[in-house]
Motif scaffolding. Structure first.
Motif, PDB file in Angstrom:
ATOM      1  N   ILE A  56     -14.415   6.484  27.204  1.00 22.89           N
ATOM      2  CA  ILE A  56     -13.267   5.256  27.159  1.00 22.89           C
ATOM      3  C   ILE A  56     -13.751   4.111  27.787  1.00 22.89           C
ATOM      4  CG2 ILE A  56     -10.919   4.645  27.237  1.00 22.89           C
ATOM      5  CD1 ILE A  56     -10.363   7.751  26.899  1.00 22.89           C
ATOM      6  N   ILE A  57     -13.929   4.241  28.926  1.00 28.28           N
ATOM      7  CA  ILE A  57     -14.445   2.990  29.707  1.00 28.28           C
ATOM      8  C   ILE A  57     -15.651   2.283  29.109  1.00 28.28           C
ATOM      9  CG2 ILE A  57     -15.693   2.010  31.944  1.00 28.28           C
ATOM     10  CD1 ILE A  57     -14.063   4.212  33.257  1.00 28.28           C
ATOM     11  N   ILE A  58     -16.536   3.074  28.569  1.00 23.53           N
ATOM     12  CA  ILE A  58     -17.865   2.327  27.791  1.00 23.53           C
ATOM     13  C   ILE A  58     -17.310   1.710  26.200  1.00 23.53           C
ATOM     14  CG2 ILE A  58     -19.884   2.844  26.407  1.00 23.53           C
ATOM     15  CD1 ILE A  58     -20.313   5.082  28.624  1.00 23.53           C
ATOM     16  N   CYS A  59     -16.329   2.454  25.729  1.00 21.95           N
ATOM     17  CA  CYS A  59     -15.777   1.803  24.410  1.00 21.95           C
ATOM     18  C   CYS A  59     -14.851   0.589  24.599  1.00 21.95           C
ATOM     19  CB  CYS A  59     -14.822   2.710  23.593  1.00 21.95           C
ATOM     20  SG  CYS A  59     -15.754   4.206  23.034  1.00 21.95           S
ATOM     21  N   TYR A  60     -14.072   0.474  25.781  1.00 23.24           N
ATOM     22  CA  TYR A  60     -13.473  -0.705  26.169  1.00 23.24           C
ATOM     23  C   TYR A  60     -14.402  -1.852  26.798  1.00 23.24           C
ATOM     24  CZ  TYR A  60      -9.017   1.860  25.151  1.00 23.24           C
ATOM     25  OH  TYR A  60      -8.019   2.406  24.599  1.00 23.24           O
ATOM     26  N   ALA A  61     -15.308  -1.452  27.328  1.00 27.08           N
ATOM     27  CA  ALA A  61     -16.348  -2.287  27.756  1.00 27.08           C
ATOM     28  C   ALA A  61     -17.171  -3.198  26.867  1.00 27.08           C
ATOM     29  CB  ALA A  61     -17.385  -1.654  28.872  1.00 27.08           C
ATOM     30  N   ALA A  62     -17.396  -2.620  25.741  1.00 28.81           N
ATOM     31  CA  ALA A  62     -17.947  -2.874  24.520  1.00 28.81           C
ATOM     32  C   ALA A  62     -17.013  -3.851  23.723  1.00 28.81           C
ATOM     33  CB  ALA A  62     -18.835  -2.024  23.666  1.00 28.81           C
ATOM     34  N   SER A  63     -15.865  -3.509  23.798  1.00 27.15           N
ATOM     35  CA  SER A  63     -14.935  -4.169  23.186  1.00 27.15           C
ATOM     36  C   SER A  63     -14.346  -5.820  23.301  1.00 27.15           C
ATOM     37  CB  SER A  63     -13.466  -3.824  22.808  1.00 27.15           C
ATOM     38  OG  SER A  63     -12.806  -3.587  23.970  1.00 27.15           O
ATOM     39  N   LEU A  64     -14.014  -6.602  22.630  1.00 29.32           N
ATOM     40  CA  LEU A  64     -13.613  -7.857  22.771  1.00 29.32           C
ATOM     41  C   LEU A  64     -12.574  -7.980  23.823  1.00 29.32           C
ATOM     42  CD1 LEU A  64     -13.492  -9.359  19.261  1.00 29.32           C
ATOM     43  CD2 LEU A  64     -15.381  -9.410  20.867  1.00 29.32           C
ATOM     44  N   TYR A  65     -11.571  -6.856  23.942  1.00 25.90           N
ATOM     45  CA  TYR A  65     -10.673  -7.131  25.161  1.00 25.90           C
ATOM     46  C   TYR A  65     -11.080  -5.925  26.193  1.00 25.90           C
ATOM     47  CZ  TYR A  65      -8.622  -9.704  21.516  1.00 25.90           C
ATOM     48  OH  TYR A  65      -8.176 -10.563  20.424  1.00 25.90           O
TER      49      TYR A  65
ATOM     50  N   THR B 137      -1.310   2.942  25.640  1.00 24.35           N
ATOM     51  CA  THR B 137      -2.668   2.094  25.544  1.00 24.35           C
ATOM     52  C   THR B 137      -3.334   2.419  24.355  1.00 24.35           C
ATOM     53  OG1 THR B 137      -4.036   3.578  27.158  1.00 24.35           O
ATOM     54  CG2 THR B 137      -2.629   1.497  28.313  1.00 24.35           C
ATOM     55  N   SER B 138      -3.646   3.745  23.990  1.00 24.48           N
ATOM     56  CA  SER B 138      -4.148   3.978  22.750  1.00 24.48           C
ATOM     57  C   SER B 138      -3.601   3.420  21.618  1.00 24.48           C
ATOM     58  CB  SER B 138      -4.667   5.707  22.840  1.00 24.48           C
ATOM     59  OG  SER B 138      -5.176   5.795  23.864  1.00 24.48           O
ATOM     60  N   LEU B 139      -2.308   3.578  21.456  1.00 20.68           N
ATOM     61  CA  LEU B 139      -1.566   3.393  20.096  1.00 20.68           C
ATOM     62  C   LEU B 139      -1.612   1.881  20.013  1.00 20.68           C
ATOM     63  CD1 LEU B 139       1.552   5.818  20.195  1.00 20.68           C
ATOM     64  CD2 LEU B 139      -0.438   5.555  18.529  1.00 20.68           C
ATOM     65  N   VAL B 140      -1.561   1.065  21.153  1.00 21.94           N
ATOM     66  CA  VAL B 140      -1.643  -0.427  21.254  1.00 21.94           C
ATOM     67  C   VAL B 140      -3.151  -0.821  20.824  1.00 21.94           C
ATOM     68  CG1 VAL B 140      -1.783  -2.427  22.764  1.00 21.94           C
ATOM     69  CG2 VAL B 140       0.101  -0.869  23.021  1.00 21.94           C
ATOM     70  N   CYS B 141      -4.096  -0.065  21.263  1.00 22.99           N
ATOM     71  CA  CYS B 141      -5.494  -0.539  20.891  1.00 22.99           C
ATOM     72  C   CYS B 141      -5.514  -0.040  19.457  1.00 22.99           C
ATOM     73  CB  CYS B 141      -6.346   0.162  21.763  1.00 22.99           C
ATOM     74  SG  CYS B 141      -6.501  -0.293  23.313  1.00 22.99           S
ATOM     75  N   VAL B 142      -5.415   1.126  18.894  1.00 27.07           N
ATOM     76  CA  VAL B 142      -5.435   1.569  17.567  1.00 27.07           C
ATOM     77  C   VAL B 142      -4.586   0.640  16.459  1.00 27.07           C
ATOM     78  CG1 VAL B 142      -5.293   3.242  15.764  1.00 27.07           C
ATOM     79  CG2 VAL B 142      -6.243   3.804  18.118  1.00 27.07           C
ATOM     80  N   ILE B 143      -3.605   0.370  16.828  1.00 32.59           N
ATOM     81  CA  ILE B 143      -2.593  -0.576  15.974  1.00 32.59           C
ATOM     82  C   ILE B 143      -3.121  -1.990  15.762  1.00 32.59           C
ATOM     83  CG2 ILE B 143      -0.411  -1.479  15.448  1.00 32.59           C
ATOM     84  CD1 ILE B 143       0.716   1.238  16.906  1.00 32.59           C
ATOM     85  N   GLY B 144      -3.477  -2.591  17.066  1.00 34.45           N
ATOM     86  CA  GLY B 144      -3.819  -3.925  17.216  1.00 34.45           C
ATOM     87  C   GLY B 144      -5.155  -4.218  17.313  1.00 34.45           C
ATOM     88  N   GLY B 145      -6.159  -3.426  17.034  1.00 36.28           N
ATOM     89  CA  GLY B 145      -7.440  -3.400  16.964  1.00 36.28           C
ATOM     90  C   GLY B 145      -8.349  -3.866  15.681  1.00 36.28           C
TER      91      GLY B 145
ATOM     92  N   ARG C 145     -13.072  -1.197  20.280  1.00 36.50           N
ATOM     93  CA  ARG C 145     -11.418  -1.077  20.769  1.00 36.50           C
ATOM     94  C   ARG C 145     -10.868   0.057  20.060  1.00 36.50           C
ATOM     95  NH1 ARG C 145      -7.117  -5.740  20.596  1.00 36.50           N
ATOM     96  NH2 ARG C 145      -5.196  -4.635  21.055  1.00 36.50           N
ATOM     97  N   ILE C 146     -11.188   0.218  18.673  1.00 37.00           N
ATOM     98  CA  ILE C 146     -10.381   1.216  17.942  1.00 37.00           C
ATOM     99  C   ILE C 146     -10.912   2.729  18.493  1.00 37.00           C
ATOM    100  CG2 ILE C 146     -10.134   2.170  15.548  1.00 37.00           C
ATOM    101  CD1 ILE C 146      -9.902  -0.617  14.553  1.00 37.00           C
ATOM    102  N   ALA C 147     -12.330   2.601  18.511  1.00 40.09           N
ATOM    103  CA  ALA C 147     -12.938   3.770  19.188  1.00 40.09           C
ATOM    104  C   ALA C 147     -12.296   4.382  20.541  1.00 40.09           C
ATOM    105  CB  ALA C 147     -14.408   3.653  19.239  1.00 40.09           C
ATOM    106  N   GLY C 148     -12.184   3.309  21.388  1.00 42.69           N
ATOM    107  CA  GLY C 148     -11.777   3.515  22.845  1.00 42.69           C
ATOM    108  C   GLY C 148     -10.196   4.270  22.472  1.00 42.69           C
ATOM    109  N   GLY C 149      -9.454   3.589  21.580  1.00 44.34           N
ATOM    110  CA  GLY C 149      -8.319   4.025  21.338  1.00 44.34           C
ATOM    111  C   GLY C 149      -8.171   5.459  20.758  1.00 44.34           C
TER     112      GLY C 149
END
Length: 153
Positions: free
Chosen positions: A38-47, A99-107, A113-117
């Motif tokens: 999850i850290i890797i996914c979020y690090a690669a995202s824009l947010y 946090t995952s629902l926020v990322c999946v819904i708003g990503g 970001r969606i993968a991290g969610g």
């Protein structure tokens, strides 16, 4: 002198191998691994700000993994380690769901970001399962003794 440190290192490695084969050790190792993903996914995202939950939960899981692996929970009696682990896993499950629902819904438009969610939702299930197993452990070890009653009226 070198023999004692080598045997100590081998002993630690053997404890690690043995503990990972236990159900609790496997769950904690899986929590560490999925938090790292999850850290890797979020690090690669824009947010990248969503990685705070994954970092904290990975560090907490590593601390509890080390404590339970080295059996320090039996030596340090000041802390109730089972209840602390229950709160760690329960809070982790709740935070991952949020946090995952926020990322999946708003990503929209941010695949990492969606993968991290999505991995966060999987982690939430894993942490919830860990909470459930800890709850069953607490429930099975609790003594059910009846309170003394006075027969006088």
């Amino acid at each position: 002198m070198a023999d004692t440190s080598a045997s100590s290192g081998a002993s630690c490695l053997e404890k690690l191998k043995t503990y990972v084969k236990t159900p609790k050790g496997f769950i904690l190792a899986a929590e560490i691994l999925i938090s790292f993903i999850i850290i890797i996914c979020y690090a690669a995202s824009l947010y990248g700000g969503y990685s705070a939950v994954a970092i904290c939960e990975m560090v907490f899981a590593m601390v509890f993994f080390g404590i339970f692996m080295m059996e320090l929970d039996k030596q340090i009696q000041v802390v109730n380690w089972v209840w602390s682990d229950l709160f760690r896993a329960g809070i982790g499950a709740i935070l991952y769901v949020i946090t995952s629902l926020v990322c999946v819904i708003g990503g929209a438009g941010d695949g990492a970001r969606i993968a991290g969610g999505v991995f966060g939702l999987i982690a939430a299930l894993l942490f919830a399962y860990d909470t459930y197993t800890i709850f069953l452990q607490i429930k099975s070890t609790r003594q059910h003794t009846a309170a003394a009653t006075d027969d006088r009226v």
